[in-house]
Design a protein around this motif. Structure first.
Motif, PDB file in Angstrom:
ATOM      1  N   ASP A   1      50.948 -25.335  27.447  1.00 24.13           N
ATOM      2  CA  ASP A   1      49.866 -24.848  26.604  1.00 24.13           C
ATOM      3  C   ASP A   1      49.609 -25.808  25.447  1.00 24.13           C
ATOM      4  OD1 ASP A   1      48.219 -22.506  26.562  1.00 24.13           O
ATOM      5  OD2 ASP A   1      49.016 -22.209  24.514  1.00 24.13           O
ATOM      6  N   ARG A   2      50.717 -26.203  24.797  1.00 29.78           N
ATOM      7  CA  ARG A   2      50.584 -27.100  23.655  1.00 29.78           C
ATOM      8  C   ARG A   2      50.007 -28.446  24.061  1.00 29.78           C
ATOM      9  NH1 ARG A   2      56.290 -26.378  20.720  1.00 29.78           N
ATOM     10  NH2 ARG A   2      55.947 -24.283  19.909  1.00 29.78           N
ATOM     11  N   ARG A   3      50.564 -28.960  25.180  1.00 25.35           N
ATOM     12  CA  ARG A   3      50.089 -30.260  25.649  1.00 25.35           C
ATOM     13  C   ARG A   3      48.586 -30.230  25.891  1.00 25.35           C
ATOM     14  NH1 ARG A   3      54.459 -31.354  29.095  1.00 25.35           N
ATOM     15  NH2 ARG A   3      53.290 -30.562  30.855  1.00 25.35           N
ATOM     16  N   GLY A   4      48.170 -29.168  26.568  1.00 29.63           N
ATOM     17  CA  GLY A   4      46.739 -29.024  26.867  1.00 29.63           C
ATOM     18  C   GLY A   4      45.918 -29.018  25.598  1.00 29.63           C
ATOM     19  N   ARG A   5      46.459 -28.282  24.611  1.00 29.73           N
ATOM     20  CA  ARG A   5      45.703 -28.167  23.364  1.00 29.73           C
ATOM     21  C   ARG A   5      45.578 -29.531  22.683  1.00 29.73           C
ATOM     22  NH1 ARG A   5      47.714 -23.994  19.170  1.00 29.73           N
ATOM     23  NH2 ARG A   5      48.707 -23.221  21.032  1.00 29.73           N
TER      24      ARG A   5
ATOM     25  N   SER B   1      43.016 -31.721  24.550  1.00 28.59           N
ATOM     26  CA  SER B   1      41.619 -31.376  24.301  1.00 28.59           C
ATOM     27  C   SER B   1      41.229 -31.668  22.863  1.00 28.59           C
ATOM     28  CB  SER B   1      41.325 -29.921  24.679  1.00 28.59           C
ATOM     29  OG  SER B   1      42.190 -29.083  23.979  1.00 28.59           O
ATOM     30  N   PHE B   2      42.193 -31.503  21.933  1.00 25.05           N
ATOM     31  CA  PHE B   2      41.900 -31.822  20.538  1.00 25.05           C
ATOM     32  C   PHE B   2      41.575 -33.317  20.376  1.00 25.05           C
ATOM     33  CE2 PHE B   2      43.245 -33.054  16.235  1.00 25.05           C
ATOM     34  CZ  PHE B   2      42.413 -32.228  15.510  1.00 25.05           C
ATOM     35  N   VAL B   3      42.381 -34.153  21.048  1.00 23.49           N
ATOM     36  CA  VAL B   3      42.153 -35.602  20.975  1.00 23.49           C
ATOM     37  C   VAL B   3      40.766 -35.938  21.526  1.00 23.49           C
ATOM     38  CG1 VAL B   3      42.861 -37.821  21.955  1.00 23.49           C
ATOM     39  CG2 VAL B   3      44.585 -36.264  21.045  1.00 23.49           C
ATOM     40  N   CYS B   4      40.438 -35.324  22.671  1.00 22.29           N
ATOM     41  CA  CYS B   4      39.127 -35.602  23.284  1.00 22.29           C
ATOM     42  C   CYS B   4      37.991 -35.193  22.358  1.00 22.29           C
ATOM     43  CB  CYS B   4      38.992 -34.870  24.611  1.00 22.29           C
ATOM     44  SG  CYS B   4      40.056 -35.558  25.863  1.00 22.29           S
ATOM     45  N   VAL B   5      38.124 -33.986  21.795  1.00 20.95           N
ATOM     46  CA  VAL B   5      37.064 -33.489  20.922  1.00 20.95           C
ATOM     47  C   VAL B   5      36.899 -34.412  19.716  1.00 20.95           C
ATOM     48  CG1 VAL B   5      36.448 -31.633  19.338  1.00 20.95           C
ATOM     49  CG2 VAL B   5      37.196 -31.093  21.641  1.00 20.95           C
ATOM     50  N   THR B   6      38.039 -34.824  19.130  1.00 24.37           N
ATOM     51  CA  THR B   6      37.971 -35.729  17.979  1.00 24.37           C
ATOM     52  C   THR B   6      37.277 -37.024  18.366  1.00 24.37           C
ATOM     53  OG1 THR B   6      40.160 -34.881  17.502  1.00 24.37           O
ATOM     54  CG2 THR B   6      39.344 -36.625  16.074  1.00 24.37           C
ATOM     55  N   PHE B   7      37.652 -37.546  19.551  1.00 30.48           N
ATOM     56  CA  PHE B   7      37.071 -38.802  20.018  1.00 30.48           C
ATOM     57  C   PHE B   7      35.547 -38.686  20.131  1.00 30.48           C
ATOM     58  CE2 PHE B   7      35.804 -41.578  23.573  1.00 30.48           C
ATOM     59  CZ  PHE B   7      36.125 -42.790  22.996  1.00 30.48           C
TER      60      PHE B   7
ATOM     61  N   SER C   1      44.082 -31.507  32.699  1.00 31.55           N
ATOM     62  CA  SER C   1      45.022 -32.244  31.858  1.00 31.55           C
ATOM     63  C   SER C   1      45.782 -33.280  32.671  1.00 31.55           C
ATOM     64  CB  SER C   1      45.996 -31.286  31.169  1.00 31.55           C
ATOM     65  OG  SER C   1      46.896 -30.770  32.110  1.00 31.55           O
ATOM     66  N   LYS C   2      45.900 -33.038  33.994  1.00 36.94           N
ATOM     67  CA  LYS C   2      46.547 -34.042  34.834  1.00 36.94           C
ATOM     68  C   LYS C   2      45.617 -35.219  35.106  1.00 36.94           C
ATOM     69  CE  LYS C   2      50.274 -32.119  37.553  1.00 36.94           C
ATOM     70  NZ  LYS C   2      50.570 -31.292  38.727  1.00 36.94           N
ATOM     71  N   LEU C   3      44.337 -34.884  35.260  1.00 41.45           N
ATOM     72  CA  LEU C   3      43.361 -35.929  35.594  1.00 41.45           C
ATOM     73  C   LEU C   3      43.085 -36.833  34.399  1.00 41.45           C
ATOM     74  CD1 LEU C   3      40.704 -34.151  37.801  1.00 41.45           C
ATOM     75  CD2 LEU C   3      42.161 -36.067  38.442  1.00 41.45           C
ATOM     76  N   LEU C   4      43.172 -36.241  33.214  1.00 39.80           N
ATOM     77  CA  LEU C   4      42.756 -36.959  32.030  1.00 39.80           C
ATOM     78  C   LEU C   4      43.503 -38.275  31.794  1.00 39.80           C
ATOM     79  CD1 LEU C   4      40.708 -36.367  29.641  1.00 39.80           C
ATOM     80  CD2 LEU C   4      42.814 -36.150  28.334  1.00 39.80           C
ATOM     81  N   PRO C   5      44.866 -38.239  31.825  1.00 37.69           N
ATOM     82  CA  PRO C   5      45.571 -39.515  31.604  1.00 37.69           C
ATOM     83  C   PRO C   5      45.162 -40.566  32.637  1.00 37.69           C
ATOM     84  CG  PRO C   5      47.098 -37.662  31.613  1.00 37.69           C
ATOM     85  CD  PRO C   5      45.781 -37.127  32.052  1.00 37.69           C
TER      86      PRO C   5
END
Lengths: 307, 288
Positions: A18-22, A25-31, B4-8
């Protein structure tokens, strides 16, 4: 005992996931946010340097129609008047939306209200096909079919706002249609049932109930279509004539913001006035797209209130 | 989860693309030539011939316009900047940073629609048409038909050459502008009343070429400056180009390429010129 305690206190695999996902997505949104801000900032800096560095007056830029940034004009100053391009961009956009909206609404009504199954089967592929055609193809068809046709019917060269609007009409039709379909589908069925129960005919139901209820959605669809028309470059460039002259009628050659940008970007040098002036045109385009976005938001809010 | 797997993987792919982009720039055997679209077919053909003979080199040719070519060559982003005009004539370019190689000469000819009924114009008439003083074909011995001027985009190298030779500083009439030779050709071919100009490699039988003061735009007339509307096709490199760049430019200037490829593509060989032009548009006798 100690082991179990440890396991219970430590975050589980699912929590870590869950944390990893968050974080991702946070990094992507910031980018994306940084990217958007950077693009807007870059265009603004470049676009404004026409006025700050080259000392062209903003008023002249918006109200004069002599476009000759590479040369010194009669008054000893380079001529940077974008009025022709601004007027032409609005003219083709509005005209295209005017042409496309009745067709789009008719198709959408047919597909959702009159013949949902048959209509969807027949028209869905057609609409999807229109979206898939590259804009250069539209431009080319415009150049060899529409422009000569306009020339024979209305005279002149055939290049101009009318040709641009006709090409754009086909290009924005799918956008407006599919968004209108979505908004018609969102009208709850009990509206239809209640109207029919009151004895209204199908036409009355469509006209007085469904279209009224979906109006904000349809307006959003039209604005989206207009935003697309305003930003379209290649197809319009091929049929508009690219003359920096304020259009006096629908068949006199003129030039849109985008067509001016695409046809001249390659021949100007970064940092010089002709290049800065083009960035100023890009800035006007950017501001317009912001306005279109705000418009969509406002219409959306109005829609919520009436429901 | 799948996302999340595809992203990296996606990020890694982008990273590799970026890195490989940087990688090619450092390769000593790669030559990138960017700029003038009028020169593109010639440079492209020469590039692929050159690569066939020298397997170790890679030549990449792109368009983008003379302005792009010059500015990219100046900043060192590309090895060769192709241009229709002298770097000295382009605002914002520091010509002293660049090395000029004139690889060919291109003629520019006025073209008109078949139905106008005019085959020849005087130099004054041509200038008067493009400044908007003559507005109907009957004023120059043609049909009663309004003249429609199709210009090239502002900043186009072809337009600059045409205006320098024909208008000589006079203000051009406000008119339609098209950004490519191909589109100009298509429009002039199909629209009665139109007049424009094209570089010679784009001319063919389908489109009517006008002669000026009775002189036809032939290669022989260009070499002696009897036909006055012409310009060099320049390749601009850094003052000290890489070995690969130098060899490619020399290949283009070599006798076999000049006498065959250059002529077949519709250009005039620089070896044949009996006059030369300076960067301030003066034509002097003798091939420099």
């Amino acid at each position: 005992m100690n082991n179990i305690q440890k396991r219970l206190v430590k975050p589980s695999a699912a929590t870590r996931q869950d944390r990893r996902g968050r974080i991702i997505s946070f990094v992507c949104v910031t980018f994306i946010m940084v990217l958007t801000v950077a693009i807007i900032g870059f265009i603004a800096i470049r676009g404004l340097s026409t006025f700050t560095e080259n000392h062209i007056s903003v008023w002249d830029f918006l109200t004069k129609s002599d476009w000759n940034p590479g040369q010194v004009g009669t008054n000893g100053k380079p001529e940077v008047g974008a009025l022709a391009m601004i007027v032409a961009s609005f003219a083709v956009t509005l005209l295209a939306a005017l042409f496309a909206t009745p067709f789009a609404v008719a198709v959408a009504v047919y597909m959702t209200e009159l013949a949902p199954k048959k209509g969807a089967r027949m028209l869905q592929p057609v609409i999807e096909l229109l979206v898939g055609i590259p804009s250069v193809v539209y431009g080319f068809v415009g150049l060899v079919v529409i422009v000569p046709a306009i020339r024979t019917v209305f005279g002149g060269t055939g290049f101009g706002v009318l040709a641009g609007a006709i090409v754009l009409f086909v290009m924005i039709l799918p956008t407006i249609t599919s968004l209108t379909i979505d908004s018609l589908k969102q009208v709850p069925d009990y509206y239809r049932n209640a109207s029919l129960a009151l004895g209204a005919t199908r036409w009355q139901t469509i006209y007085k109930v469904i279209l009224r209820a979906a109006l904000p959605g349809i307006m959003t669809a039209v604005v989206f279509g207009m935003a697309r028309a305003f930003g379209e470059a290649l197809a319009v460039q091929m049929v508009i004539g690219n003359a920096a002259i304020v259009p006096t009628n629908l068949v006199s050659p003129t030039s849109t913001l985008t067509s001016q940008l695409t046809s001249q970007m390659g021949d100007t040098i970064m940092g010089t006035l002709p290049n800065n002036a083009l960035w100023s045109l890009a800035l006007v385009l950017l501001l317009m797209s912001v306005i279109f976005n705000v418009l969509v938001k406002i219409i959306g809010k109005r829609g919520e209130l009436t429901k | 989860m799948r996302f999340s797997k595809l992203l990296p993987v996606g990020l890694a792919a982008v990273g590799i693309l970026l890195l490989s982009g940087c990688g090619t720039k450092n390769k000593q055997n790669a030559v990138t030539a960017v700029g003038s679209t009028a020169m593109q077919p010639l440079v492209q053909k020469a590039g692929s011939d050159f690569q066939n003979q020298h397997k170790q080199y890679t030549i990449t040719v792109q368009g983008g316009g003379s302005g792009t070519g010059l500015s990219q060559a100046e900043t060192g982003a590309v090895n060769i900047g192709n241009s229709d005009i002298f770097a000295e004539q382009k605002d914002g370019i520091h010509a002293n940073k660049l090395q000029d190689h004139k690889v060919a000469v291109v003629g520019i000819a006025p073209v008109a629609n078949e139905e106008n009924g005019v085959k020849n114009l005087t130099e004054q008439q041509l200038a008067a048409i493009f400044t908007g003083k003559i507005k109907n074909w009957k004023e120059v011995g043609g049909k009663d038909l309004p003249i429609i001027v199709i210009n090239r985009s502002q900043g186009s190298g072809t337009r600059k050459t045409f205006e320098a030779n024909v208008l000589k500083g006079k203000q051009p009439v406000k008119s339609q502008e098209q950004d490519s030779n191909g589109t100009v050709k298509k429009i002039v071919q199909n629209t009665p009343g139109t007049i424009s100009y094209l570089s010679l490699p784009y001319l063919n039988k389908q489109i009517k070429t006008l002669s000026v003061d009775g002189v036809e735009p032939t290669p022989a007339n260009i070499t002696t400056n009897k036909w006055k509307i012409w310009s060099y096709e320049h390749m601009y490199t850094a003052k000290k180009p890489s070995k690969a760049t130098r060899e490619f430019v020399n290949y283009l200037l070599s006798k076999p390429v000049q006498s065959k490829l250059v002529k077949e593509a519709g250009y005039v060989s620089v070896h044949d010129m009996k006059v030369h032009m300076t960067s301030d548009n003066r034509v002097l006798p003798g091939n420099q």
